[in-house]
Design an enzyme around this catalytic site. Sequence first.
Site, mmCIF file in Angstrom:
data_model
loop_
_atom_site.group_PDB
_atom_site.id
_atom_site.type_symbol
_atom_site.label_atom_id
_atom_site.label_comp_id
_atom_site.label_asym_id
_atom_site.label_seq_id
_atom_site.Cartn_x
_atom_site.Cartn_y
_atom_site.Cartn_z
ATOM 1 N N ALA A 65 -13.112 -1.595 2.667
ATOM 2 C CA ALA A 65 -14.082 -0.973 3.564
ATOM 3 C C ALA A 65 -14.202 0.498 3.193
ATOM 4 O O ALA A 65 -13.278 1.081 2.623
ATOM 5 C CB ALA A 65 -13.605 -1.099 5.011
ATOM 6 N N GLY A 109 -10.714 -4.899 2.441
ATOM 7 C CA GLY A 109 -11.876 -5.749 2.681
ATOM 8 C C GLY A 109 -12.416 -6.395 1.419
ATOM 9 O O GLY A 109 -13.047 -7.457 1.484
ATOM 10 N N GLU A 112 -10.407 -9.385 1.077
ATOM 11 C CA GLU A 112 -10.777 -10.309 2.160
ATOM 12 C C GLU A 112 -12.097 -11.010 1.855
ATOM 13 O O GLU A 112 -12.244 -12.212 2.090
ATOM 14 C CB GLU A 112 -10.851 -9.542 3.494
ATOM 15 C CG GLU A 112 -9.463 -9.118 3.977
ATOM 16 C CD GLU A 112 -9.499 -8.156 5.153
ATOM 17 O OE1 GLU A 112 -10.266 -7.170 5.094
ATOM 18 O OE2 GLU A 112 -8.751 -8.371 6.118
ATOM 19 N N GLU A 132 -4.074 -1.752 3.765
ATOM 20 C CA GLU A 132 -4.486 -1.099 5.019
ATOM 21 C C GLU A 132 -3.319 -0.412 5.712
ATOM 22 O O GLU A 132 -3.499 0.581 6.427
ATOM 23 C CB GLU A 132 -5.116 -2.131 5.979
ATOM 24 C CG GLU A 132 -6.482 -2.648 5.545
ATOM 25 C CD GLU A 132 -6.427 -3.884 4.654
ATOM 26 O OE1 GLU A 132 -5.372 -4.121 4.004
ATOM 27 O OE2 GLU A 132 -7.436 -4.598 4.594
HETATM 28 N N1 DAK Z 1 -13.505 3.901 0.821
HETATM 29 C C1 DAK Z 1 -14.221 4.978 0.477
HETATM 30 N N2 DAK Z 1 -14.184 5.559 -0.739
HETATM 31 C C2 DAK Z 1 -13.366 5.002 -1.656
HETATM 32 C C3 DAK Z 1 -12.582 3.856 -1.382
HETATM 33 C C4 DAK Z 1 -12.682 3.297 -0.078
HETATM 34 N N3 DAK Z 1 -12.034 2.180 0.281
HETATM 35 N N4 DAK Z 1 -11.869 3.551 -2.491
HETATM 36 C C5 DAK Z 1 -12.214 4.480 -3.429
HETATM 37 N N5 DAK Z 1 -13.110 5.332 -2.928
HETATM 38 C C6 DAK Z 1 -13.729 6.472 -3.599
HETATM 39 C C7 DAK Z 1 -12.775 7.645 -3.717
HETATM 40 O O1 DAK Z 1 -12.749 8.391 -2.545
HETATM 41 C C8 DAK Z 1 -13.376 8.394 -4.888
HETATM 42 O O2 DAK Z 1 -14.494 9.093 -4.430
HETATM 43 P P1 DAK Z 1 -14.729 10.651 -4.835
HETATM 44 O O3 DAK Z 1 -13.502 11.368 -4.428
HETATM 45 O O4 DAK Z 1 -14.892 10.612 -6.333
HETATM 46 O O5 DAK Z 1 -15.962 11.049 -4.101
HETATM 47 C C9 DAK Z 1 -13.885 7.271 -5.792
HETATM 48 O O6 DAK Z 1 -14.026 6.118 -4.948
HETATM 49 C C10 DAK Z 1 -12.928 6.915 -6.912
HETATM 50 O O7 DAK Z 1 -11.667 6.653 -6.324
HETATM 51 P P2 DAK Z 1 -10.319 7.338 -6.834
HETATM 52 O O8 DAK Z 1 -10.571 8.683 -7.388
HETATM 53 O O9 DAK Z 1 -9.327 7.202 -5.751
HETATM 54 O O10 DAK Z 1 -9.950 6.360 -8.055
HETATM 55 P P3 DAK Z 1 -8.527 6.006 -8.635
HETATM 56 O O11 DAK Z 1 -8.779 5.216 -9.868
HETATM 57 O O12 DAK Z 1 -7.657 7.232 -8.727
HETATM 58 O O13 DAK Z 1 -7.829 5.069 -7.517
HETATM 59 C C11 DAK Z 1 -7.813 3.224 -5.950
HETATM 60 C C12 DAK Z 1 -8.371 3.812 -7.284
HETATM 61 C C13 DAK Z 1 -8.540 1.932 -5.671
HETATM 62 C C14 DAK Z 1 -6.316 2.944 -6.137
HETATM 63 C C15 DAK Z 1 -8.004 4.280 -4.801
HETATM 64 O O14 DAK Z 1 -9.347 4.693 -4.806
HETATM 65 C C16 DAK Z 1 -7.682 3.722 -3.466
HETATM 66 O O15 DAK Z 1 -6.501 3.607 -3.073
HETATM 67 N N6 DAK Z 1 -8.709 3.395 -2.674
HETATM 68 C C17 DAK Z 1 -8.539 2.936 -1.312
HETATM 69 C C18 DAK Z 1 -8.092 1.498 -1.281
HETATM 70 C C19 DAK Z 1 -7.863 0.998 0.147
HETATM 71 O O16 DAK Z 1 -7.076 1.612 0.883
HETATM 72 N N7 DAK Z 1 -8.579 -0.033 0.533
HETATM 73 C C20 DAK Z 1 -8.498 -0.539 1.906
HETATM 74 C C21 DAK Z 1 -9.573 0.147 2.741
HETATM 75 S S1 DAK Z 1 -9.444 -0.305 4.468
HETATM 76 C C22 DAK Z 1 -12.561 -4.399 10.011
HETATM 77 C C23 DAK Z 1 -12.414 -5.340 9.045
HETATM 78 C C24 DAK Z 1 -11.976 -4.983 7.797
HETATM 79 C C25 DAK Z 1 -11.691 -3.685 7.485
HETATM 80 C C26 DAK Z 1 -11.864 -2.723 8.442
HETATM 81 C C27 DAK Z 1 -12.291 -3.090 9.703
HETATM 82 N N8 DAK Z 1 -12.979 -4.737 11.336
HETATM 83 C C28 DAK Z 1 -13.196 -6.158 11.686
HETATM 84 C C29 DAK Z 1 -13.134 -3.757 12.361
HETATM 85 C C30 DAK Z 1 -11.224 -3.347 6.157
HETATM 86 C C31 DAK Z 1 -10.516 -2.238 5.924
HETATM 87 C C32 DAK Z 1 -10.250 -1.783 4.565
HETATM 88 O O17 DAK Z 1 -10.602 -2.386 3.576
#
Ligand code: DAK
Length: 258
Positions: A65, A109, A112, A132
Site C-alpha cells: 500500500a 499489499g 496480498e 507491515e
Molecule cells: N509506499 C509508498 N512509497 C513507497 C513504498 C510504499 N509502500 N515502497 C517504496 N516506495 C517509494 C519510496 O518512498 C521511494 O520514493 P522516493 O523517496 O524516491 O520518492 C521509491 O519508492 C523507491 O523506494 P526506495 O528508495 O525505498 O527503494 P529501495 O530499493 O532502497 O528499497 C524497498 C526498496 C521495497 C525495500 C523499500 O522501498 C521498502 O521497504 N518499501 C516499503 C515496503 C513496505 O513496508 N510495504 C508494506 C506497506 S503497508 C488495508 C489493507 C492493506 C494494507 C493497508 C490497509 N486496509 C484493509 C485498511 C496494506 C498495507 C501495506 O502494504
Amino acid sequence: MAYQNIQTKTEGRVGVITFDRPSALNALCDDLTRELSEALAAFEADSDIGCVVLTGSAKAFAAGADIKELQGRDYIDLYMHDPFAKTWESVARFRKPIIAAVAGYALGGGCEIAMMCDFIIAAETAKFGQPEINLGVMPGAGGTQRLARAVGKAKAMDMCLTGRMMGAEEAERAGLVSRLVPADDLMDVAMEAAEAIASKSLPIAMMTKEAINISQELSLSEGIRFERRVFQAQFTTEDQKEGMAAFAEKRSAHFKHR
Ligand code: DAK
C-alpha cells in the site's frame, strides 16, 4: 481506456494488467487500485477474455500500500469508507482465472494482491514479504489468512512477526509460488499458462476455480459434495459434449464457452 498507474492490453483471449508506477515501486495508491478494479471489471465483462495476467515491472510487482497515503488515515475513515473492500478485493472477487506474474518486490499489499490471484508464477528475483509490522500495523488485506493457508502457520508467523522477506526459491519450496522461472522468461511462461487456460471452456474453468477456492473454507466432505454437484451440472453444458466428442473423434475441442 486510458489509465495513469496501470497499463492494460489484450493478447488473444488473455488480458494483461501491468502495474505502472515505477517511481514508487508500484505502491498501491488509491488511484492505482481504483484503476485496477476498473480494468478487472472490463475484462470480467468481456466475453472474449478467458484469463488475466497481473504483473509489475522488473524491480517490483508492488511494494505494498502507499504508505505516504496511508499514514494520515484514521480508524473511522477506514471503517466508514472501507476503500479497500471496493478496490483491492476486486482481485479476490474476480471470477475468471487470474495469474500473478511476480518479479522483484511483492510486499505487504503487493504480496496480498498476488495471493488473491489464482496462482503465482515468480521470477528468481521475486521477494515476498509482509513487513507491515515494521510500520506499527499488521497485514490488513488478507495477509495473515492467505499466507498462513499458503505456507503454513510457522512460516506465516515468521514472516509477519519478523517482517523478513522470502526469496523466490524459498517461496516455491513453501508452496506460495507454483512455478519459479528465470527473470527473462517470466512473461513468456505466464502468457503461455494464461493462453492454455483461456483455450479451455471458460465456464468450466470458472467452476474449477470456484471449487478450489471453496476448498479453503469448507470441510473435506462438504467440499467433495460441492465438487460432485458442480461436476454433475457440467454435463448440461455444450462444452462437455464437445470436449468428450473431440477426444473420441481424435481432434481438438472447439469450446463455445457455454
Ligand atoms: N509506499 C509508498 N512509497 C513507497 C513504498 C510504499 N509502500 N515502497 C517504496 N516506495 C517509494 C519510496 O518512498 C521511494 O520514493 P522516493 O523517496 O524516491 O520518492 C521509491 O519508492 C523507491 O523506494 P526506495 O528508495 O525505498 O527503494 P529501495 O530499493 O532502497 O528499497 C524497498 C526498496 C521495497 C525495500 C523499500 O522501498 C521498502 O521497504 N518499501 C516499503 C515496503 C513496505 O513496508 N510495504 C508494506 C506497506 S503497508 C488495508 C489493507 C492493506 C494494507 C493497508 C490497509 N486496509 C484493509 C485498511 C496494506 C498495507 C501495506 O502494504
